[in-house]
Structure formats: structure tokens, C-alpha cells
Design an enzyme around this catalytic site. Structure first.
Site, PDB file in Angstrom:
ATOM      1  N   GLY A 151       0.926  -1.323   0.132  1.00 17.12           N
ATOM      2  CA  GLY A 151       0.030  -0.241   0.071  1.00 17.12           C
ATOM      3  C   GLY A 151       0.770   1.222  -0.022  1.00 17.12           C
ATOM      4  O   GLY A 151       2.117   1.134   0.034  1.00 17.12           O
TER       5      GLY A 151
ATOM      6  N   PRO B  99       2.570   4.877   1.244  1.00 19.62           N
ATOM      7  CA  PRO B  99       3.068   5.364   2.337  1.00 19.62           C
ATOM      8  C   PRO B  99       2.214   5.890   3.448  1.00 19.62           C
ATOM      9  O   PRO B  99       1.373   6.491   3.067  1.00 19.62           O
ATOM     10  CB  PRO B  99       4.264   6.272   2.175  1.00 19.62           C
ATOM     11  CG  PRO B  99       4.431   5.973   0.734  1.00 19.62           C
ATOM     12  CD  PRO B  99       3.126   5.499   0.068  1.00 19.62           C
TER      13      PRO B  99
ATOM     14  N   VAL C 180      -0.094   4.504   5.411  1.00 18.38           N
ATOM     15  CA  VAL C 180      -1.215   3.750   5.693  1.00 18.38           C
ATOM     16  C   VAL C 180      -1.281   2.980   7.034  1.00 18.38           C
ATOM     17  O   VAL C 180      -2.159   2.171   7.254  1.00 18.38           O
ATOM     18  CB  VAL C 180      -1.883   3.128   4.465  1.00 18.38           C
ATOM     19  CG1 VAL C 180      -2.169   4.201   3.348  1.00 18.38           C
ATOM     20  CG2 VAL C 180      -1.075   1.941   4.022  1.00 18.38           C
TER      21      VAL C 180
ATOM     22  N   SER D  34      -3.176   2.392 -18.115  1.00 21.10           N
ATOM     23  CA  SER D  34      -4.686   2.689 -17.762  1.00 21.10           C
ATOM     24  C   SER D  34      -5.154   3.943 -18.145  1.00 21.10           C
ATOM     25  O   SER D  34      -5.890   4.600 -17.926  1.00 21.10           O
ATOM     26  CB  SER D  34      -4.790   2.822 -16.406  1.00 21.10           C
ATOM     27  OG  SER D  34      -3.698   3.705 -15.690  1.00 21.10           O
TER      28      SER D  34
ATOM     29  N   LYS E 100      -8.145   5.428  -7.141  1.00 18.96           N
ATOM     30  CA  LYS E 100      -8.441   6.427  -8.273  1.00 18.96           C
ATOM     31  C   LYS E 100      -9.734   6.877  -7.874  1.00 18.96           C
ATOM     32  O   LYS E 100     -10.060   7.969  -8.327  1.00 18.96           O
ATOM     33  CB  LYS E 100      -8.519   5.445  -9.699  1.00 18.96           C
ATOM     34  CG  LYS E 100      -7.093   5.305 -10.102  1.00 18.96           C
ATOM     35  CD  LYS E 100      -7.127   4.292 -11.295  1.00 18.96           C
ATOM     36  CE  LYS E 100      -5.733   4.044 -11.870  1.00 18.96           C
ATOM     37  NZ  LYS E 100      -5.791   3.197 -13.020  1.00 18.96           N
TER      38      LYS E 100
END
EC number: 3.4.21.53
Length: 1107
Positions: A594, A596, A598, A983, A1026
Site C-alpha cells: 500500500g 506510504p 497507511v 490505464s 483512483k
């Protein structure tokens, strides 16, 4: 069989030898059982007592000193007159029994004299084999009736040769053999009572038969098929009670002396009609002999005996002959629920003593006995006792007795021993006894080998100990003081004894300890070996911490330390639940991925606290040396084990939680590839025997719970990633960050700033402003820093407002601090008075002393102080806002589209801008320029988007020849940041089509998804991050691939709140969403400027200028 009326005629008075016989009997009457399995012996006179007893006693009944018979039944032969009287009375008694008792098959025996109160009686019809000499072992003195007063000869009572009905006692494990004692335990109180009465009545005879079932345990034969039909006729020489181990009730221990082989012909079990039909009045009709008391000689051996019932000689004066029916010796047993049997005597088949086969087998048995005796001292004692009891001195003369002896002393199978007992053919019996003895020989050889091996090991250790003690004594005599090495060796031994070292580790430890004991302390190898032993004894071999499998406690601990992180908490609870069901847990390898901030690292510590495990953390970020993982070789100076072994030493348990931080940033250098070294460490199938280069012994790491952390998985080698269970931690949304700040960050920062209990309020709108304008990252690390800054500024303002008078410096120091300050000032004054210039080194030391922390008193803040930090005055504490908005455009022009990106910092809004570089003329050439620090994947995405946009225009708007002449420049803002990932395909395509159609895009629409040349929208990653970025940018709609619909459904409602998700499969669906009100006729018109028209306009303009 002699009736009771005939007893006085047979047993004459032997008063002349009464004193001598009584004296001899007193030394042998006290019989004690030998506490061993198998045959048992009784106490013997001192001159005939063997030096050692074995598990199978070979004591036979001893006769007189000059007795020539083997197992002789008499001490002194009867006279011819007495022998004839015995025969006549036996024949008469047999005729009377046949005529009067046709239904009963049992015959009568001599009536016993009455038993005295102390449990001792003289035997009239038989004698106790354990209390006298000879095979019968006892002597009795009958009445004087029928014998002349002058006849002083003493006749020993004879064991009945015919005793058709006896009480049967089942024997377990091994049968009895004639001539060899055995002690049995009676647990049935009825059987014990019957035996006691038999002894009192002077009829101590029973039949002993072996159980067929080895596990059977009973004192009564219930069924004839339960026992073998061949047993022994035995005499109870003594009996005494014993308390059970559990203290409840009591049992009877009886010593049996078998006389001969018998065969069971009929069983009368307890409660049978035959036993019930017998009139119990017969027993009452029997005349009771009156004992004549004799003075008893008591010696030391008799006083020590614990025999309850024994048989000694005693004078008996019978009553006058009554007129009742003949006495039946076993009729009194009918009132007890015991098993009675009708038996017949078995005699051996005739054999030739000079047979070569018998002699050969006898010699072989003797040879085997010699070999066994040479290996087993217990056999040696038994054979010695057997030889002493054989007055003939030649074993060839008694082959049957030799076969019985061989079977009696061998620990064979019950069935094999029973076959020896059942064999009436002497030659067959000897063959079977030889087979049993051969097996005993094999067992003796194996036992001897084991004994020698054990003795060799013990002898070696004793020799080493003896030599070391001698060495210590020599040093002590010479006055040589110990160099501490002995204490060091003892210390390592004590430490090792407390550990459960595996066998391989223990062997290495012993070798190294032996090496240390022989090394000189000055040798360089001494320190190397000492350090190695120190590490080896500091590893927690076999020591584990108690784990806590309480689900509620785990939930409480995890919620106290972290907010959210539902996936991680669920996985830990699953781990605990499995451990609760199995009772134990194996080590697992988890990888938290994950952005940084968290809580990846801190969650590892919370997991250790919830499980009750020790915690150890080390980082491998930038690590390039394999030795940090697997240790150095001991040949190097300053060698150390790897970090994992160091973790075990520090935690002191085999099952700690080891956190490997920043595993995605591990390096590679000329010293090896640490990521490859981690393959063995993080493989559950291999780490059960992890080999560290320094220890060089296998270490079990299967119980260790490994937790790894990473920001991305792209840089983790694929084999290493496959060994870990990846759990992704997505970034926090604004609501989550708000909750974390209020519950965790603000109280911690307030306490660290010294404002605990002080009215300093950080309002909710201030935290929202921090999230929006200062800390937009997915984690909370920057938010924590800003909140700490707010409280530090508040502390500074409070102290400045209160002024120095609130706590002067002189009052701030404690007594200890004042003493330290006075000492420092004194030294400074002394240096100033001496006028010496202090050297730089002295100045440095002085400054170090001055900066030493001195005890101080905390300042107390008055209750009237109130500080409120809100949105309006927030900039006074943290400065002006860093971010204004994620949205670069409030109204997007044609060619500008908002995309969504997923970075190591979480999700972010990413704009794609496209412009036309020059006017569209018939002479212009098409081109595409791309900027924005794009990497390979995004460059390919832009090329695909350009090709697909041209295809869409050619198909749907053929007259719009925009891409035929347009020079296009595509740019992605924030060029300092590298951008890559599959993406941005639909975002770039949409930007190009917006430019070509000259139609702007709705600024509240964000999109993400990769595109193929045919228009298929492919799956992407990081949809949660997102979506969070789109919400932060104020978007109302998010377009994403339909394959990500499952990810969208898993998003929490607070993340999706206010955002509409639109899954798409093809780009045509995206086109309809983005351009819902497109004027297709206008879009299909050409925007190219013709060349002739432009030339006319230019010439006209030129003419106008000339005029």
C-alpha cells in the site's frame, strides 16, 4: 484314603523328638513370599539360603542332610506295620465312599486337627511344605491314640496321593511346575475366605490351572474352556493379607508349592445345581479335633515373619469316634462361591534313562544353562540352588525334573510353557523345554549386548570425569589458579541443559565445547569458539511464547491501534481462529502492499500484541549484502549471524513476529542478491531447517510469523512474490483520515507537545482544511506531521503568553539538577582562575557535560488558558495552503480530459492535454508529439490512442479529415514525475477526439482504462485509490472497465458517495457518455483551409496595403 477314624492308628506319638522337631520347625516356619514374577521362594535356613534371588525361584523342598531322594515327601520312612495300615484303611474308605455317595465324585481325605486361634495347626492328613524340611515342607504330630507310649518314632504326614476333588484357582501369565514355589494374589474375598478356612481345617490343597487368555484376571473358573485342562496339585504353604494400592479392601497372598500334574475332568462352577444339592450338614457332622497346646519356641526369624497362616508341628488329641457319616474334606467349600474341580493324577510315560536322545537333549540343556549363566548372574544363582537341592549330583538321573526347571526359569510364552507342563512324554517335554530355553538364551545374548554398550558409554564418561578431577587436583596442589575457562565451560553447560537442543545441534555444541576446554585462552581460536558457543546457547531452542487465541481481545487490540484496514484485520482474525481450532499455528508469510503512511509497519506491531508474540523489525531497503540475511562465515573477523538469528536471540522465543520492512526496495550488488536469499527464508516448505552461515546448524523457523511491507509489487521478484500472501492496503479517503486524526493523531500529538489536559482544540473544519489543502496523499503520515506542528505552535504561544515568570529557570531545576549545574559552574570558575587555555578536546568534553540532560520540573499551565485552532487561523500554525485544488480546469477546453492515475502515493487526477500546432491546410502534414515524462507503456498507449482515434474519425466522420493534416501535441502535466502504466488509453483517445471534433468534455467526468486497437476496454488496477482521487477532485462520474465491476462493488459506501460509476466494455460506450449531445453533421464537416482561397485572400490584403 484314610478316614478320620483311622488317624490315631497311623499317627503315633513322637514325644521323644518333640523338642528337637519343634526347634527345627521354628527356624523354618516363617515363610515370606519373594516379590518377583514367576515362581517364588520362601525363607530358608541360613546355611541353605542362596546369595541372590531371581524372578523365578528355583527353591525346591529341602530334605534332611543325608536324604538321598529328590523331592522326598518324608523325613523318616514309615514302618511296615504303618504302611499296611494305610493301605487297608484306604481300601475301606474307598468302598464306603462308593456305596454311600454314588452321585458325588469327590473322595474324602484325612480329617485335619483343629486350628489354634493364632492360625497355626499341625497337619494330620498332610503337611505344610513351607514350614519344615523335605518336599512336603512341614511336619505334624498326631494324637497318641493307637501307638504305644514307648514308641518314640516321628512319622511325617503324607501328602494325599489321591485327592479327586479340589478347589481350582486360575493362574494368569505362566503355569506352575511341580517342585517350584509361586506366590499368587487372591482378590476375590470369597476365595480368600475359603482358603483361610482350608488352612484352619488342615486341608490346604488346591488345583492350579493356567488361563488361556493372557489378559484374564479372575480367581474363579467360570467356564472349563477358559483354562487348560492340565494343571498342578499344589499345597498352600502360607497365606497372609495385603492391602491394595488404592487403600480400598484387602487381598490375600498365598504361596503355593506344586506337587504333581493333574488333569481337570469335571468343573463344578459356583452356583451349579451339583454344588447346591450337597447338604451343608455334612460339614457340621464332622468331628472337630481338639488341639493340645504345646509351648512354642520363638526365635528372631519367626518374630520378623509376617505369615498369617503357617504349618508347624503340634500335638493333636482327637475326640472319640463319632457315629456320623464319613467326613468329606471339601464339603465345607460348597458354601463358598468358588470353583471346584474333579481331577485325576497324571503320570509320566515310561522312558529309558539310557536313551541317547534323552541324554543328548539333557546335555544340550545343560550347555545352554552354562551359556546363559555366564551372561546372566540371576540364572547362575538359580542353577546353583537347583544343584544344591539335587542330592544325587547327576542331572542325567532326573531329566523330567530338569525339563521342568528349564521351563520354570524361562520367560517364555504362556502357551509354550503350558505345552511343557502338558507333555507326559519325557523326551517330548525335554524338546519343548529346550526350545523355550533357547529363546531365553537369545534374550540373554541381546541383554548382554545392550548391557555392554551401556557400560562402555558410562565407563568412558566416568574415565573423562576422573581425569578431569585429577587435573583439577594437580592444579590445586601446584597452586595454579584457574584462568576462568572452567567456569566458562560450566556456564555453557548450564545454559545448554536448560534448552531443548536438537540432536544435531547438541552434537555440534559438545564438539565445540570440548574444543574450547582444550584451547588456551590466549589463542585467537578461543575467542571465536567462545562467541560461537555464546550464540548457540542464546538461540531459544524449544522455547515458545504462549499465544493468545482470544478473538475478542484481538479485535479490541487491532481497533485500538488502527482505524479501518478491514481486510488486514479479517485476515489476522482468520489466522487466530485457525489456531484456536487446531490448538497450534504454523508460521505464515504475509505481505502488506500500500501507499506510504497507511499503517503497514505499525499494523505488524499490533498483530504481535494481539497474538501475544514477541516483535522484531528490520528493514531490507537498499540492502545489497546477502550476509545480512544468512550471516557471515566464522572465518571472518567480527563475523555475525544474520538478522533472523539475531531476532531469535533478542526475542528469546521460537515463534516471534518478524517484520521485514520495505521488501520492494531491496538492492543487488557484487556481494550477492539478498532477494534470492529471502527465497529460503520465506518459504514455508524450506524454513523448517534454515541454515545460517555463521551457526552452520539447521534452525527451525516454521513457527515464525513473517510480515513484509511494500509500496508496490512491481519491483519484487516474481518467485519471492509467489511465496507471500499479498494483502493490499488502499489509501484513506477524507472521512477516514478525519476519523484517524480525531481518534488517534490529535490526542497523541497533544500529549507529546506537553499539552495533555490543556484546553487546546483542533476543530473539525481545521482537520478538513488540512486534508484538502495540505495533506492530499493517501496516507496519514503528512497529516500527522501537520497536526504535531499545530500543537507545537500552540505550546510555543502558550509559553510566550505566560511569560518567563510562570516558571523561572532557577525554579525549574530539581535538587539533582541544581547540584549538576553548580558543579559545572565550579569547574568553569576554576579553569578561569587558573588562566589555562583549554584544549579543543577539553572544550568538547565540557560542552558534552553541559548538554547532559538535567532533571527538571514540568511547567503547570493555568486552567484559564484556552486555544482554538479552526479553518480561519490554521495558516498561522502551518503556513499558507500547499494545494489549491486537484482540478486544473474549471471549464475544460477541447482536447483536455481528466484521467485517473495510481501511484505509490495513492490515487491522483491526471489531465491529458492535446492541441493543434498549426492551421489545417492542404499542404500541412500530420504529426504527433508527446511530452510529460512518459515511460514506455504510456508511449505505446498514446500511439494506440492516436491510431484508434483516426479510425473512429474515418469511420463515423469521413468528411472531417482532421487527422490527415493536423500536427498534434499531446502533453501530460507535471513532467517532473515519471508516468507509466496501462490505464490511460481511453483518456488519451478521448482527448484526441475532443480536439478533432472541437467539442469540450464535461470537467466533472474522470475516466480510467486501457484500450486495444479494436476498441476493447481492458481491466486496470487501483480502482479504489483512483475513485478517492476523483472524489477529491470534485468529479461526479467515473468511467472504468466493466471487468472492474467487482472492485467497484467492494468499495465502501463512503468512498462511492456522490460519485456515479459507469462501467464500459467498448470505447463506443465511452464515446456516447462523453459526447451525448454531439452535432454529427457539424462534426462531419471538413476543417481544412483550401490553398487557392487562401492565396486570393492574401493578394487582396496585399493590394489593400499598397493603396
Amino acid at each position: 484314603m484314610l478316614s478320620r477314624q483311622r488317624i490315631p492308628r497311623i499317627l503315633a506319638s513322637r514325644t521323644s523328638l518333640a523338642h528337637s522337631i519343634r526347634s527345627f520347625t521354628s527356624t523354618t516356619s516363617s515363610i515370606r513370599p519373594v516379590a518377583a514374577a514367576g515362581q517364588h521362594a520362601v525363607t530358608r535356613p541360613r546355611h541353605e539360603r542362596p546369595t541372590n534371588l531371581s524372578s523365578f525361584s528355583t527353591y525346591t523342598a529341602l530334605g534332611k542332610k543325608n536324604d538321598k531322594g529328590f523331592f522326598d515327601n518324608s523325613i523318616e520312612p514309615l514302618s511296615e506295620e504303618e504302611r499296611k495300615a494305610n493301605v487297608e484303611h484306604a481300601e475301606a474308605e474307598a468302598k464306603e465312599a462308593e456305596s454311600k455317595q454314588a452321585k458325588s465324585k469327590s473322595s474324602t481325605s484325612d480329617a485335619p486337627p483343629p486350628a489354634p486361634e493364632d492360625g497355626k495347626a499341625g497337619a494330620a492328613g498332610g503337611s505344610s511344605a513351607g514350614s519344615g524340611s523335605g518336599a512336603d515342607g512341614g511336619s505334624g504330630d498326631g494324637g497318641k491314640r493307637g501307638r504305644k507310649p514307648g514308641d518314640k518314632a516321628l512319622a511325617k504326614p503324607v501328602v494325599p496321593e489321591i485327592y479327586p476333588q479340589v478347589m481350582a484357582i486360575p493362574i494368569a501369565k505362566r503355569p506352575l511346575f511341580p517342585g517350584f514355589y509361586k506366590a499368587i494374589t487372591i482378590k476375590d474375598p470369597n476365595v480368600a475366605a475359603a482358603i483361610t478356612e482350608m488352612i484352619k481345617r488342615g486341608q490346604p490343597y488346591v488345583g492350579a490351572f493356567l488361563f488361556k487368555d493372557e489378559n484374564a484376571d479372575d480367581d474363579v473358573i467360570r467356564n472349563r474352556d477358559d483354562v487348560y485342562d492340565v494343571g498342578v496339585f499344589a499345597q498352600i504353604t502360607s497365606a497372609f493379607p495385603m492391602n491394595n494400592q488404592n487403600g480400598e479392601g484387602a487381598s490375600l497372598t498365598a504361596i503355593l508349592y506344586p506337587h504333581r500334574r493333574i488333569k481337570l475332568s469335571e468343573l463344578i462352577p459356583p452356583g451349579s445345581p451339583e454344588a447346591a444339592s450337597i447338604d451343608g450338614a455334612k460339614e457340621g457332622a464332622a468331628p472337630e479335633p481338639v488341639p493340645e497346646p504345646i509351648p512354642k519356641v520363638t526365635d528372631e526369624s519367626e518374630q520378623k515373619g509376617d505369615v498369617v497362616a503357617s504349618f508347624e508341628e503340634s500335638a493333636v488329641t482327637p475326640r472319640p469316634e463319632p457315629s456320623q457319616k464319613p467326613y468329606e474334606p471339601t464339603s465345607f467349600l460348597k458354601k463358598y462361591p468358588v470353583s471346584l474341580v474333579n481331577v485325576e493324577n497324571l503320570t509320566e510315560e515310561p522312558y529309558d534313562p539310557k536313551s541317547q536322545v534323552i541324554r543328548a537333549v539333557t546335555n544340550e540343556i545343560v550347555n545352554v544353562f552354562k551359556e546363559v549363566a555366564s551372561m546372566n548372574s540371576l540364572f547362575r544363582d538359580q542353577i546353583s540352588t537347583f544343584s544344591m537341592s539335587q542330592s544325587t549330583g547327576n542331572v542325567m538321573a532326573e531329566p523330567a525334573k530338569l525339563a521342568d526347571f528349564a521351563a520354570a526359569v524361562s520367560a517364555g510364552e504362556p502357551a509354550e510353557l503350558q505345552e511343557v507342563l502338558s507333555s507326559l512324554n519325557v523326551e517330548e517335554r525335554m524338546h519343548k523345554a529346550l526350545l523355550v530355553l533357547k529363546k531365553e538364551h537369545v534374550n540373554a545374548q541381546l541383554q548382554s549386548k545392550i548391557t555392554k554398550d551401556v557400560e562402555q558409554k558410562i565407563t568412558k564418561r566416568q574415565r573423562e570425569y576422573w581425569l578431569m578431577e585429577q587435573m583439577k587436583g594437580i592444579r590445586r596442589e601446584l597452586g595454579i589458579e584457574s584462568d576462568g575457562k572452567d567456569k566458562l565451560v560450566e556456564k555453557f553447560k548450564e545454559l545448554a541443559d536448560k534448552l531443548a537442543m536438537p540432536e544435531a545441534v547438541r552434537k555440534v555444541f559438545d564438539d565445540e565445547l570440548n574444543k574450547l576446554a582444550h584451547l588456551e585462552p590466549a589463542a585467537s581460536e578461543f575467542n571465536v569458539t567462545r562467541n560461537y558457543l555464546d550464540w548457540l546457547t542464546n538461540i531459544p531452542w524449544g522455547q515458545s511464547s504462549a499465544e493468545n487465541f482470544d478473538i475478542l481481545n484481538a479485535v479490541k487490540v487491532l481497533d485500538e491501534d488502527h482505524y479501518g484496514l478491514k481486510d488486514v484485520k479479517d485476515r489476522i482474525l482468520e489466522f487466530i481462529a485457525v489456531g484456536k481450532l487446531r490448538g497450534t499455528v504454523e508460521g505464515k508469510i504475509l505481505c502488506f502492499v500500500g501507499p506510504p503512511g497507511v499503517g503497514k509497519t505499525s499494523i505488524g506491531k499490533s498483530i504481535a500484541r494481539a497474538l501475544g508474540r514477541q516483535y522484531y523489525r528490520f528493514s531490507v531497503g537498499g540492502l545489497t549484502d546477502v550476509a545480512e540475511i544468512k550471516g557471515h562465515r566464522r572465518t571472518y573477523v567480527g563475523a555475525l549471524p544474520g538478522r533472523v538469528i539475531q531476532a531469535l536471540k533478542k526475542c528469546k522465543t521460537e515463534n516471534p513476529l518478524i517484520l521485514i520492512d520495505e521488501i520492494d526496495k531491496i538492492g543487488r550488488g557484487y556481494q550477492g542478491d539478498p532477494s534470492s536469499a529471502l527465497l529460503e527464508l520465506l518459504d514455508p516448505e524450506q524454513n523448517g531447517s534454515f541454515l545460517d552461515h555463521y551457526l552452520d546448524v539447521p534452525v527451525d523457523l516454521s513457527k515464525v510469523l513473517f510480515v513484509c511491507t511494500a509500496n508496490l509489487t512491481d519491483t519484487i521478484p516474481r518467485p519471492l512474490l509467489d511465496r507471500m500472501e499479498v494483502i493490499r492496503l488502499s489509501g484513506y479517503v477524507a472521512d477516514e483520515k478525519m476519523a484517524i486524526a480525531e481518534k488517534y493523531l490529535a490526542p497523541q500529538a497533544q500529549e507529546m507537545a506537553g499539552l495533555k489536559g490543556v484546553d487546546v482544540q483542533l476543530t473539525k473544519d481545521a482537520i478538513e482544511e488540512l486534508n484538502k489543502s495540505y495533506c492530499r496523499e493517501s496516507g496519514v503520515r503528512n497529516l500527522k506531521k501537520k497536526i504535531e506542528q499545530v500543537y507545537r505552535k500552540s505550546a510555543l504561544k502558550i509559553v510566550q503568553d505566560l511569560g518567563e515568570q510562570a516558571l523561572p529557570e532557577s525554579e525549574a531545576l530539581t535538587e539533582e539538577g541544581k547540584a549538576a549545574q553548580e558543579e559545572t559552574e565550579k569547574k568553569k570558575s576554576e579553569e578561569a582562575a587558573s588562566g589555562e587555555t583549554s584544549s579543543p578536546k577539553a572544550a568538547t568534553e565540557a560542552s558534552e557535560k553541559e548538554t547532559t540532560e538535567k532533571p527538571r520540573v514540568a511547567m503547570k499551565i493555568p486552567e484559564g488558558v484556552h486555544v482554538v485552532i479552526n479553518k480561519d487561523n490554521l495558516k498561522d500554525y502551518v503556513g499558507p495552503p500547499i494545494f489549491t485544488s486537484d482540478r486544473l480546469y474549471d471549464v475544460t477546453p477541447p482536447g483536455v480530459t481528466m484521467g485517473l492515475a495510481w501511484t505509490s502515493m495513492g490515487g491522483a487526477a491526471m489531465y491529458v492535454e492535446s492541441i493543434l500546432q498549426s492551421a489545417l491546410t492542404s499542404k500541412s502534414a500530420p504529426s504527433l508529439e508527446i511530452t510529460g515524462n512518459l515511460k514506455t507503456v504510456m508511449k505505446e498507449s498514446s500511439a494506440i490512442a492516436y491510431s484508434y482515434a483516426k479510425a473512429v474519425m474515418a469511420k463515423d466522420f469521413p468528411k472531417n479529415r482532421f487527422f490527415d493534416k493536423a500536427k498534434i501535441h499531446v502533453h501530460v502535466p507535471e513532467g517532473a514525475v515519471q508516468k507509466d502504466g496501462p490505464s490511460a488509453g481511453i483518456t488519451m483517445t478521448t482527448s484526441l477526439l475532443s480536439l478533432a471534433l472541437d467539442t469540450p468534455i464535461d470537467p466533472q467526468i474522470a475516466m480510467t482504462g486501457e484500450l486495444t486497437l479494436t476498441g476493447k476496454v481492458l481491466r486496470i488496477g487501483g480502482l479504489r485509490e483512483k475513485t478517492v482521487a476523483a472524489r477529491r477532485a470534485g468529479c461526479k462520474m467515473v468511467v472504468f472497465p466493466e471487468d472492474n465491476m467487482s472492485d467497484w462493488l467492494e468499495l465502501p459506501e463512503n468512498v462511492k458517495e456522490g460519485i456515479e460509476g459507469r462501467p464500459v466494455r467498448w470505447y463506443s460506450e465511452v464515446f456516447d457518455l462523453i459526447f451525448p449531445k454531439l452535432d454529427r453533421e457539424k462534426a462531419n464537416k471538413s476543417r481544412i483551409i483550401e490553398d487557392d482561397k487562401s492565396e486570393k485572400e492574401e493578394s487582396k490584403k496585399k493590394n489593400d496595403d499598397d493603396e
